[in-house]
Design a protein around this motif. Sequence first.
Motif, PDB file in Angstrom:
ATOM      1  N   TYR A  88       0.835  -1.196   0.000  1.00 54.89           N
ATOM      2  CA  TYR A  88       0.000   0.000   0.000  1.00 54.89           C
ATOM      3  C   TYR A  88       0.874   1.251   0.000  1.00 54.89           C
ATOM      4  CZ  TYR A  88      -3.594   3.336   1.425  1.00 54.89           C
ATOM      5  OH  TYR A  88      -4.456   4.407   1.495  1.00 54.89           O
ATOM      6  N   LEU A  89       0.680   2.142  -0.982  1.00 51.20           N
ATOM      7  CA  LEU A  89       1.466   3.363  -1.142  1.00 51.20           C
ATOM      8  C   LEU A  89       2.958   3.089  -1.245  1.00 51.20           C
ATOM      9  CD1 LEU A  89      -0.304   5.877   1.291  1.00 51.20           C
ATOM     10  CD2 LEU A  89      -0.586   5.658  -1.181  1.00 51.20           C
ATOM     11  N   GLN A  90       3.319   1.862  -1.585  1.00 51.73           N
ATOM     12  CA  GLN A  90       4.732   1.504  -1.773  1.00 51.73           C
ATOM     13  C   GLN A  90       5.560   1.681  -0.494  1.00 51.73           C
ATOM     14  OE1 GLN A  90       5.687   0.026  -4.726  1.00 51.73           O
ATOM     15  NE2 GLN A  90       3.484   0.145  -5.019  1.00 51.73           N
ATOM     16  N   LEU A  91       4.932   1.545   0.649  1.00 53.29           N
ATOM     17  CA  LEU A  91       5.641   1.669   1.918  1.00 53.29           C
ATOM     18  C   LEU A  91       5.942   0.286   2.478  1.00 53.29           C
ATOM     19  CD1 LEU A  91       3.603   4.516   3.664  1.00 53.29           C
ATOM     20  CD2 LEU A  91       5.743   4.719   2.391  1.00 53.29           C
ATOM     21  N   ASP A  92       7.099   0.153   3.102  1.00 52.62           N
ATOM     22  CA  ASP A  92       7.465  -1.109   3.737  1.00 52.62           C
ATOM     23  C   ASP A  92       7.037  -1.026   5.196  1.00 52.62           C
ATOM     24  OD1 ASP A  92       8.642  -3.308   4.900  1.00 52.62           O
ATOM     25  OD2 ASP A  92      10.395  -3.228   3.603  1.00 52.62           O
ATOM     26  N   HIS A  93       5.837  -1.529   5.464  1.00 54.14           N
ATOM     27  CA  HIS A  93       5.288  -1.404   6.810  1.00 54.14           C
ATOM     28  C   HIS A  93       6.014  -2.298   7.805  1.00 54.14           C
ATOM     29  CE1 HIS A  93       1.966   1.260   5.782  1.00 54.14           C
ATOM     30  NE2 HIS A  93       1.920   0.604   4.643  1.00 54.14           N
ATOM     31  N   ALA A  94       6.694  -3.323   7.327  1.00 53.77           N
ATOM     32  CA  ALA A  94       7.484  -4.145   8.242  1.00 53.77           C
ATOM     33  C   ALA A  94       8.604  -3.313   8.861  1.00 53.77           C
ATOM     34  CB  ALA A  94       8.060  -5.351   7.508  1.00 53.77           C
ATOM     35  N   MET A  95       9.251  -2.487   8.056  1.00 49.49           N
ATOM     36  CA  MET A  95      10.311  -1.618   8.588  1.00 49.49           C
ATOM     37  C   MET A  95       9.746  -0.591   9.544  1.00 49.49           C
ATOM     38  SD  MET A  95      13.080  -0.861   5.582  1.00 49.49           S
ATOM     39  CE  MET A  95      14.172  -2.164   4.990  1.00 49.49           C
ATOM     40  N   PHE A  96       8.592  -0.003   9.201  1.00 51.32           N
ATOM     41  CA  PHE A  96       7.960   0.954  10.101  1.00 51.32           C
ATOM     42  C   PHE A  96       7.624   0.298  11.435  1.00 51.32           C
ATOM     43  CE2 PHE A  96       7.071   3.361   6.190  1.00 51.32           C
ATOM     44  CZ  PHE A  96       7.395   4.639   6.613  1.00 51.32           C
ATOM     45  N   THR A  97       7.167  -0.937  11.376  1.00 52.81           N
ATOM     46  CA  THR A  97       6.795  -1.639  12.603  1.00 52.81           C
ATOM     47  C   THR A  97       8.019  -1.943  13.453  1.00 52.81           C
ATOM     48  OG1 THR A  97       4.924  -2.636  11.432  1.00 52.81           O
ATOM     49  CG2 THR A  97       5.585  -3.662  13.501  1.00 52.81           C
ATOM     50  N   ARG A  98       9.112  -2.349  12.828  1.00 51.96           N
ATOM     51  CA  ARG A  98      10.345  -2.607  13.584  1.00 51.96           C
ATOM     52  C   ARG A  98      10.885  -1.312  14.193  1.00 51.96           C
ATOM     53  NH1 ARG A  98      11.321  -6.041   8.939  1.00 51.96           N
ATOM     54  NH2 ARG A  98      10.962  -8.206   9.530  1.00 51.96           N
ATOM     55  N   ALA A  99      10.730  -0.220  13.470  1.00 54.70           N
ATOM     56  CA  ALA A  99      11.148   1.079  14.014  1.00 54.70           C
ATOM     57  C   ALA A  99      10.315   1.429  15.239  1.00 54.70           C
ATOM     58  CB  ALA A  99      11.015   2.161  12.949  1.00 54.70           C
ATOM     59  N   ALA A 100       9.020   1.164  15.167  1.00 53.70           N
ATOM     60  CA  ALA A 100       8.151   1.425  16.317  1.00 53.70           C
ATOM     61  C   ALA A 100       8.566   0.577  17.513  1.00 53.70           C
ATOM     62  CB  ALA A 100       6.694   1.144  15.949  1.00 53.70           C
ATOM     63  N   LEU A 101       8.906  -0.681  17.265  1.00 63.22           N
ATOM     64  CA  LEU A 101       9.343  -1.554  18.356  1.00 63.22           C
ATOM     65  C   LEU A 101      10.645  -1.050  18.960  1.00 63.22           C
ATOM     66  CD1 LEU A 101       9.015  -4.050  20.083  1.00 63.22           C
ATOM     67  CD2 LEU A 101      10.076  -5.401  18.259  1.00 63.22           C
ATOM     68  N   ALA A 102      11.544  -0.534  18.137  1.00 64.96           N
ATOM     69  CA  ALA A 102      12.807   0.009  18.653  1.00 64.96           C
ATOM     70  C   ALA A 102      12.541   1.166  19.612  1.00 64.96           C
ATOM     71  CB  ALA A 102      13.698   0.457  17.503  1.00 64.96           C
ATOM     72  N   ARG A 103      11.618   2.053  19.245  1.00 63.02           N
ATOM     73  CA  ARG A 103      11.277   3.171  20.131  1.00 63.02           C
ATOM     74  C   ARG A 103      10.675   2.674  21.439  1.00 63.02           C
ATOM     75  NH1 ARG A 103       9.516   5.709  15.211  1.00 63.02           N
ATOM     76  NH2 ARG A 103       7.378   5.055  15.640  1.00 63.02           N
ATOM     77  N   ILE A 104       9.801   1.681  21.321  1.00 59.36           N
ATOM     78  CA  ILE A 104       9.153   1.139  22.518  1.00 59.36           C
ATOM     79  C   ILE A 104      10.187   0.504  23.440  1.00 59.36           C
ATOM     80  CG2 ILE A 104       7.564  -0.647  23.339  1.00 59.36           C
ATOM     81  CD1 ILE A 104       5.934  -0.111  20.740  1.00 59.36           C
ATOM     82  N   GLN A 108      11.108   1.441  27.288  1.00 60.12           N
ATOM     83  CA  GLN A 108      10.956   0.414  28.314  1.00 60.12           C
ATOM     84  C   GLN A 108      12.256   0.125  29.067  1.00 60.12           C
ATOM     85  OE1 GLN A 108       9.061  -2.866  26.047  1.00 60.12           O
ATOM     86  NE2 GLN A 108       7.246  -2.532  27.316  1.00 60.12           N
ATOM     87  N   GLY A 109      13.323   0.824  28.744  1.00 59.33           N
ATOM     88  CA  GLY A 109      14.585   0.619  29.446  1.00 59.33           C
ATOM     89  C   GLY A 109      15.414  -0.525  28.919  1.00 59.33           C
ATOM     90  N   LEU A 110      15.286  -0.799  27.616  1.00 63.47           N
ATOM     91  CA  LEU A 110      16.063  -1.864  26.979  1.00 63.47           C
ATOM     92  C   LEU A 110      16.895  -1.249  25.850  1.00 63.47           C
ATOM     93  CD1 LEU A 110      13.158  -4.472  26.844  1.00 63.47           C
ATOM     94  CD2 LEU A 110      15.106  -4.516  28.418  1.00 63.47           C
ATOM     95  N   PRO A 111      17.867  -0.398  26.198  1.00 59.55           N
ATOM     96  CA  PRO A 111      18.595   0.369  25.177  1.00 59.55           C
ATOM     97  C   PRO A 111      19.407  -0.483  24.218  1.00 59.55           C
ATOM     98  CG  PRO A 111      19.664   0.587  27.321  1.00 59.55           C
ATOM     99  CD  PRO A 111      18.352  -0.099  27.560  1.00 59.55           C
ATOM    100  N   ASP A 112      20.009  -1.558  24.703  1.00 62.38           N
ATOM    101  CA  ASP A 112      20.826  -2.393  23.809  1.00 62.38           C
ATOM    102  C   ASP A 112      19.970  -3.049  22.734  1.00 62.38           C
ATOM    103  OD1 ASP A 112      23.078  -1.701  25.234  1.00 62.38           O
ATOM    104  OD2 ASP A 112      23.040  -3.498  26.502  1.00 62.38           O
ATOM    105  N   GLN A 113      18.823  -3.601  23.157  1.00 55.21           N
ATOM    106  CA  GLN A 113      17.921  -4.214  22.179  1.00 55.21           C
ATOM    107  C   GLN A 113      17.388  -3.172  21.207  1.00 55.21           C
ATOM    108  OE1 GLN A 113      14.891  -6.860  23.776  1.00 55.21           O
ATOM    109  NE2 GLN A 113      16.119  -7.224  25.617  1.00 55.21           N
ATOM    110  N   ALA A 114      17.057  -1.993  21.745  1.00 56.12           N
ATOM    111  CA  ALA A 114      16.544  -0.921  20.891  1.00 56.12           C
ATOM    112  C   ALA A 114      17.585  -0.499  19.859  1.00 56.12           C
ATOM    113  CB  ALA A 114      16.142   0.274  21.755  1.00 56.12           C
ATOM    114  N   ALA A 115      18.838  -0.365  20.300  1.00 53.16           N
ATOM    115  CA  ALA A 115      19.905   0.062  19.394  1.00 53.16           C
ATOM    116  C   ALA A 115      20.160  -0.973  18.311  1.00 53.16           C
ATOM    117  CB  ALA A 115      21.180   0.328  20.190  1.00 53.16           C
ATOM    118  N   ASP A 116      20.202  -2.242  18.680  1.00 54.23           N
ATOM    119  CA  ASP A 116      20.437  -3.301  17.700  1.00 54.23           C
ATOM    120  C   ASP A 116      19.330  -3.323  16.639  1.00 54.23           C
ATOM    121  OD1 ASP A 116      22.733  -4.034  19.024  1.00 54.23           O
ATOM    122  OD2 ASP A 116      21.830  -5.740  20.066  1.00 54.23           O
ATOM    123  N   LEU A 117      18.083  -3.214  17.099  1.00 58.09           N
ATOM    124  CA  LEU A 117      16.963  -3.252  16.162  1.00 58.09           C
ATOM    125  C   LEU A 117      16.941  -1.994  15.296  1.00 58.09           C
ATOM    126  CD1 LEU A 117      14.460  -4.686  15.139  1.00 58.09           C
ATOM    127  CD2 LEU A 117      13.153  -3.664  17.011  1.00 58.09           C
TER     128      LEU A 117
END
Length: 206
Positions: A88-104, A108-117
């Motif tokens: 849809y609209l040529q967007l890669d929603h999987a990447m957007f979703t992984r970016a959202a998880l990185a912010r979350i 949540q206090g998991l900086p290493d996991q956030a940075a890796d993702l």
Amino acid sequence: DLFPVKSRRVKVTYVDPDREPAKANQYKVKTYGTLVVAVGDRNEAAKLYGHQAMARSFHYLGDQIAARRHVEQLLAHHDQGLHRWYTYLQLDHAMFTRAALARILCVQGLPDQAADLSIATVDGALASGRAQLSCYLLVGVGIPIALMVDDPPTAKRYLAALIEQSAQHHFLIFEVCARCYEGALQVKTGDLASGVPQLRRAIDEL
């Protein structure tokens, strides 16, 4: 409840999975709080967009547990090979979703996991050659998370990519964001004399 008031084409229905198991099974609802957006016969794709909207809403409202639950459901669908919603609209929603998880994860206090993702997601976007997607992810997760976890080399690398991509494609808002992050990086590395004025000017531009 306001949706039907705004448009007669929208109908809102509440379903109790315990009292109406057949209807819950029809839309594959297994937990309370699940949002399903049905558009014609495209229930699955619309349901995924519903999870995306709920994840974003909960994230900004501060309920990271609920936001993460919706994000992980989105990623589970992607892992199962349901790709048609990503076109849809040529967007890669999987990447957007992984970016959202990185912010979350970061909140949540998991900086290493956030940075890796974050690094995996942003590097994937840069490798794809899609400039708008890359700039969005650089601004949204790549640079801020690198700054939060005290990783100046990654922040500098991503800032250089943002400056190049935004200038090449004339993305004015991303150019201003780059100047903001340039000031923030200077402050982070101890150059307050240059960083504070730079950051103030860039914020005024926004």
